[in-house]
Motif scaffolding. Structure first.
Motif, PDB file in Angstrom:
ATOM      1  N   ASP A  81       0.853  -1.176   0.000  1.00 55.38           N
ATOM      2  CA  ASP A  81       0.000   0.000   0.000  1.00 55.38           C
ATOM      3  C   ASP A  81       0.899   1.240   0.000  1.00 55.38           C
ATOM      4  O   ASP A  81       1.955   1.237   0.648  1.00 55.38           O
ATOM      5  N   TYR A  82       0.492   2.303  -0.709  1.00 57.65           N
ATOM      6  CA  TYR A  82       1.348   3.489  -0.785  1.00 57.65           C
ATOM      7  C   TYR A  82       1.487   4.204   0.567  1.00 57.65           C
ATOM      8  O   TYR A  82       2.549   4.718   0.883  1.00 57.65           O
ATOM      9  N   VAL A  83       0.426   4.259   1.337  1.00 54.04           N
ATOM     10  CA  VAL A  83       0.531   4.903   2.656  1.00 54.04           C
ATOM     11  C   VAL A  83       1.524   4.114   3.515  1.00 54.04           C
ATOM     12  O   VAL A  83       2.343   4.677   4.228  1.00 54.04           O
ATOM     13  N   TRP A  84       1.460   2.788   3.406  1.00 54.42           N
ATOM     14  CA  TRP A  84       2.402   1.917   4.136  1.00 54.42           C
ATOM     15  C   TRP A  84       3.841   2.277   3.764  1.00 54.42           C
ATOM     16  O   TRP A  84       4.708   2.422   4.620  1.00 54.42           O
ATOM     17  N   LEU A  85       4.074   2.460   2.447  1.00 54.44           N
ATOM     18  CA  LEU A  85       5.440   2.766   1.989  1.00 54.44           C
ATOM     19  C   LEU A  85       5.919   4.118   2.522  1.00 54.44           C
ATOM     20  O   LEU A  85       7.079   4.286   2.872  1.00 54.44           O
ATOM     21  N   ARG A  86       4.992   5.059   2.630  1.00 54.38           N
ATOM     22  CA  ARG A  86       5.372   6.367   3.183  1.00 54.38           C
ATOM     23  C   ARG A  86       5.567   6.252   4.705  1.00 54.38           C
ATOM     24  O   ARG A  86       6.498   6.815   5.264  1.00 54.38           O
ATOM     25  N   ASP A  87       4.670   5.502   5.348  1.00 55.18           N
ATOM     26  CA  ASP A  87       4.652   5.382   6.806  1.00 55.18           C
ATOM     27  C   ASP A  87       5.899   4.688   7.354  1.00 55.18           C
ATOM     28  O   ASP A  87       6.323   4.965   8.475  1.00 55.18           O
ATOM     29  N   HIS A  88       6.470   3.761   6.595  1.00 52.60           N
ATOM     30  CA  HIS A  88       7.618   3.001   7.088  1.00 52.60           C
ATOM     31  C   HIS A  88       8.960   3.580   6.675  1.00 52.60           C
ATOM     32  O   HIS A  88       9.991   2.921   6.808  1.00 52.60           O
TER      33      HIS A  88
ATOM     34  N   ALA B  94      -0.777  10.354  10.774  1.00 50.47           N
ATOM     35  CA  ALA B  94      -2.048  11.029  10.450  1.00 50.47           C
ATOM     36  C   ALA B  94      -1.843  12.210   9.510  1.00 50.47           C
ATOM     37  O   ALA B  94      -2.817  12.749   8.973  1.00 50.47           O
ATOM     38  N   SER B  95      -0.590  12.632   9.317  1.00 52.13           N
ATOM     39  CA  SER B  95      -0.364  13.755   8.404  1.00 52.13           C
ATOM     40  C   SER B  95      -0.107  13.284   6.969  1.00 52.13           C
ATOM     41  O   SER B  95       0.062  14.104   6.065  1.00 52.13           O
ATOM     42  N   VAL B  96      -0.105  11.973   6.764  1.00 55.03           N
ATOM     43  CA  VAL B  96       0.129  11.452   5.410  1.00 55.03           C
ATOM     44  C   VAL B  96      -1.184  11.449   4.626  1.00 55.03           C
ATOM     45  O   VAL B  96      -2.205  10.969   5.124  1.00 55.03           O
ATOM     46  N   ASP B  97      -1.160  12.003   3.419  1.00 55.94           N
ATOM     47  CA  ASP B  97      -2.323  11.989   2.526  1.00 55.94           C
ATOM     48  C   ASP B  97      -2.699  10.526   2.238  1.00 55.94           C
ATOM     49  O   ASP B  97      -1.859   9.748   1.763  1.00 55.94           O
ATOM     50  N   LEU B  98      -3.940  10.149   2.530  1.00 57.09           N
ATOM     51  CA  LEU B  98      -4.343   8.746   2.344  1.00 57.09           C
ATOM     52  C   LEU B  98      -4.369   8.338   0.868  1.00 57.09           C
ATOM     53  O   LEU B  98      -4.473   7.153   0.561  1.00 57.09           O
TER      54      LEU B  98
ATOM     55  N   LYS C 248       5.936  10.299  -6.738  1.00 55.49           N
ATOM     56  CA  LYS C 248       6.128  11.024  -7.996  1.00 55.49           C
ATOM     57  C   LYS C 248       7.000  10.176  -8.919  1.00 55.49           C
ATOM     58  O   LYS C 248       6.702  10.009 -10.081  1.00 55.49           O
ATOM     59  N   THR C 249       8.078   9.641  -8.327  1.00 51.39           N
ATOM     60  CA  THR C 249       8.961   8.772  -9.110  1.00 51.39           C
ATOM     61  C   THR C 249       9.442   7.604  -8.260  1.00 51.39           C
ATOM     62  O   THR C 249       9.500   7.691  -7.041  1.00 51.39           O
ATOM     63  N   VAL C 250       9.751   6.494  -8.944  1.00 52.62           N
ATOM     64  CA  VAL C 250      10.332   5.330  -8.302  1.00 52.62           C
ATOM     65  C   VAL C 250      11.572   4.937  -9.102  1.00 52.62           C
ATOM     66  O   VAL C 250      11.546   4.969 -10.328  1.00 52.62           O
ATOM     67  N   ARG C 251      12.657   4.632  -8.382  1.00 49.94           N
ATOM     68  CA  ARG C 251      13.910   4.329  -9.073  1.00 49.94           C
ATOM     69  C   ARG C 251      14.618   3.223  -8.289  1.00 49.94           C
ATOM     70  O   ARG C 251      14.554   3.185  -7.058  1.00 49.94           O
ATOM     71  N   LEU C 252      15.254   2.324  -9.042  1.00 48.33           N
ATOM     72  CA  LEU C 252      16.002   1.235  -8.404  1.00 48.33           C
ATOM     73  C   LEU C 252      17.488   1.427  -8.650  1.00 48.33           C
ATOM     74  O   LEU C 252      17.911   1.684  -9.770  1.00 48.33           O
ATOM     75  N   ASP C 253      18.272   1.359  -7.574  1.00 44.45           N
ATOM     76  CA  ASP C 253      19.713   1.469  -7.733  1.00 44.45           C
ATOM     77  C   ASP C 253      20.334   0.261  -7.034  1.00 44.45           C
ATOM     78  O   ASP C 253      20.308   0.178  -5.802  1.00 44.45           O
TER      79      ASP C 253
ATOM     80  N   PHE D 217      11.843   6.039  -3.475  1.00 46.52           N
ATOM     81  CA  PHE D 217      10.521   6.625  -3.748  1.00 46.52           C
ATOM     82  C   PHE D 217      10.610   8.125  -3.494  1.00 46.52           C
ATOM     83  O   PHE D 217      11.002   8.539  -2.398  1.00 46.52           O
ATOM     84  N   THR D 218      10.264   8.933  -4.494  1.00 45.81           N
ATOM     85  CA  THR D 218      10.191  10.373  -4.265  1.00 45.81           C
ATOM     86  C   THR D 218       8.720  10.747  -4.180  1.00 45.81           C
ATOM     87  O   THR D 218       7.928  10.436  -5.073  1.00 45.81           O
ATOM     88  N   TRP D 219       8.358  11.370  -3.064  1.00 47.05           N
ATOM     89  CA  TRP D 219       6.955  11.690  -2.799  1.00 47.05           C
ATOM     90  C   TRP D 219       6.624  13.084  -3.334  1.00 47.05           C
ATOM     91  O   TRP D 219       7.541  13.873  -3.617  1.00 47.05           O
ATOM     92  N   PRO D 220       5.336  13.419  -3.475  1.00 47.22           N
ATOM     93  CA  PRO D 220       4.935  14.710  -4.063  1.00 47.22           C
ATOM     94  C   PRO D 220       5.611  15.922  -3.406  1.00 47.22           C
ATOM     95  O   PRO D 220       5.909  16.901  -4.081  1.00 47.22           O
ATOM     96  N   ASP D 221       5.890  15.858  -2.099  1.00 46.34           N
ATOM     97  CA  ASP D 221       6.530  17.016  -1.445  1.00 46.34           C
ATOM     98  C   ASP D 221       8.052  16.991  -1.560  1.00 46.34           C
ATOM     99  O   ASP D 221       8.736  17.805  -0.943  1.00 46.34           O
ATOM    100  N   GLY D 222       8.586  16.036  -2.330  1.00 47.81           N
ATOM    101  CA  GLY D 222      10.028  15.977  -2.549  1.00 47.81           C
ATOM    102  C   GLY D 222      10.772  15.060  -1.587  1.00 47.81           C
ATOM    103  O   GLY D 222      11.942  14.751  -1.808  1.00 47.81           O
ATOM    104  N   HIS D 223      10.101  14.623  -0.532  1.00 50.15           N
ATOM    105  CA  HIS D 223      10.767  13.737   0.435  1.00 50.15           C
ATOM    106  C   HIS D 223      11.127  12.412  -0.249  1.00 50.15           C
ATOM    107  O   HIS D 223      10.349  11.879  -1.030  1.00 50.15           O
ATOM    108  N   VAL D 224      12.318  11.887   0.070  1.00 48.76           N
ATOM    109  CA  VAL D 224      12.755  10.628  -0.530  1.00 48.76           C
ATOM    110  C   VAL D 224      12.802   9.515   0.521  1.00 48.76           C
ATOM    111  O   VAL D 224      13.342   9.690   1.611  1.00 48.76           O
ATOM    112  N   THR D 225      12.198   8.390   0.175  1.00 42.70           N
ATOM    113  CA  THR D 225      12.225   7.205   1.039  1.00 42.70           C
ATOM    114  C   THR D 225      13.014   6.125   0.317  1.00 42.70           C
ATOM    115  O   THR D 225      12.778   5.881  -0.856  1.00 42.70           O
TER     116      THR D 225
END
Ligand SMILES: C[N+](C)(C)CCCC[C@H](N)C(=O)O
Ligand SMILES: O=C(O)CCC(=O)C(=O)O
Ligand SMILES: [Fe+2]
Length: 409
Positions: A60-67, A86-90, A95-100, A106-114
């Protein structure tokens, strides 16, 4: 009860891959996909799919952001989450996914990278984890237990070496019972043993208890009468996890201890009659302890089914069985009551098979630890003076000790 059973099934269905149908897709966004030698991934509308190490995983995308394990989202010193979930958009999507090499970014809409290591995702995904999380156990009857020739651990080695303690805990986790021998027959030494593996669970019976057949408390345990197989403190919302018994003295006859692996018996019921197993795991029952003897006034009530099953992997983790302390059944209508009695009889038949009974005579110096969530105990009637001491242990703390020694618990 039909509804009760259906409820369980619906909950399970939510965890199945077809749960997607519960979220009809209005928008057909474009999918992005990628493939490398042993890793492939695909961005679906409502989840991220990853194939790696022969495992297909869906996140789930929220899961990926949450962890996210970045420094601003997770404190790796305390192993605690800093991110406010609770501050994560459900409806969040990367925005982009890249494998290295072996890391997914994972780059999220606000620019944060996970960033996730592929191995971490395998280890922590639902699909990668679910096979492995069943506690290894050896279910036994008397023959299986005797054949295994489990040796008691020596008092000194238990107290002074990690190997001794680990061997003891390994036995305990596998069989639900374990012995320590050469223990000085005193309450103080028994307490020392208990404190080596856990915290003592203080209850209405005290911290360390010491009992004989003097009816000082309003319970059959404090008499010379036989006690059929049962688990203790079924009348607590959380029955005590572990029971420790040390017989300090017995001048008389009888008084042997009976041990029966409740999980072995439950397994037989599951094989022979899955509906009865299911009923025993669904019907909530009350157990009750009412005491008015001397200065002791207590009224305890615990509610729960006989068989307690983890909903995510169907693993049996607790059996609550005490026909003495079982209270009035008024949690289900009469027709379910009758089916419950039939199912209870099937379990009782298994629990009472002579080949499932392990009889031992507790002696001064030999301390018995019983997993009160799994193994039932009872005792033969006796004559003469008999003194037992022991305590209950908190289960979390026993498992904590086991994990710290590298055991799976
Ligand atoms: C062990 N100790 C003697 C302290 C208490 C016994 C509790 C007995 C009770 N009927 C039960 O099964 O929970
Ligand atoms: O007296 C015994 O051996 C055990 C009694 C009992 O079941 C208990 O104390 O929980
Ligand atoms: Fe008991």
């Amino acid at each position: 009860l039909q509804n009760l059973l259906k409820g369980g099934v619906t909950c399970w269905a939510l965890q199945q891959p077809n749960f997607k149908s519960l979220f009809p897709l209005g928008i057909h966004g474009h999918h992005t996909a990628s493939k490398s030698l042993n890793c492939a991934w695909q961005q679906h509308e409502d989840h991220f799919e990853l194939q790696y190490a022969n495992t297909v995983m869906r996140f789930d995308y929220v899961w990926l952001r949450d962890h996210c394990r970045s420094a601003s989202c997770y404190n790796s010193k305390t192993h605690q989450r800093s991110l406010d979930t609770a501050s994560v958009d459900l409806c969040i999507k990367p925005k982009t996914v890249r494998l290295d090499e072996t890391t997914l970014f994972f780059t999220w809409p606000d620019g944060h990278v996970t960033r996730y290591d592929l191995e971490w995702l395998v280890k922590n995904s639902y699909e990668g984890q679910k096979q492995k999380i069943i506690q290894p156990r050896i279910l036994w009857n008397a023959e299986i237990y005797r054949q295994a020739q489990v040796t008691p651990v020596d008092f000194q080695s238990f107290l002074e070496t990690n190997e001794g303690l680990k061997k003891f805990l390994q036995n305990f986790l596998l069989y639900g019972i374990a012995f320590v021998e050469n223990v000085p027959p005193t309450q103080e030494h028994t307490e020392k043993l208990a404190e080596r593996i856990s915290l003592i669970r203080e209850t209405i019976y005290g911290r360390m208890w010491y009992f004989t057949s003097d009816f000082s408390r309003g319970d059959t345990a404090y008499t010379k009468l036989a006690l059929d197989r049962h688990t203790d403190t079924t009348y607590f919302q959380e029955p005590c996890g572990i029971q420790v018994f040390h017989c300090l003295k017995h001048e008389g006859t009888g008084g042997r201890t009976l041990l029966v692996d409740g999980f072995y018996a439950a397994e037989q019921v599951l094989q022979k009659s899955p509906e009865e197993f299911e009923l025993l795991s669904k019907v909530p029952l009350k157990h009750e302890y009412i005491e008015n003897v001397g200065k002791c006034h207590n009224h305890m009530i615990g509610v729960g089914p006989v068989l307690n099953i983890y909903p995510w992997n169907k693993e049996l983790y607790l059996i609550r069985y005490n026909n003495y302390d079982r209270a009035v059944i008024n949690t289900v209508p009469y027709d379910v009551v009758h089916r419950w009695y039939t199912a209870h009889r099937a379990l009782t038949v298994e629990l009472r098979r002579p080949e499932n009974e392990l009889w031992v005579k507790l002696k001064p110096g030999r301390v018995l630890f019983i997993d009160n969530w799994r193994v039932l105990h009872g005792r033969e009637s006796f004559t003469g003076y008999r003194q037992l001491c022991g305590c209950y242990l908190t289960r979390d703390d026993v498992l904590n000790t086991a994990r710290l020694l590298g055991l799976q618990a």
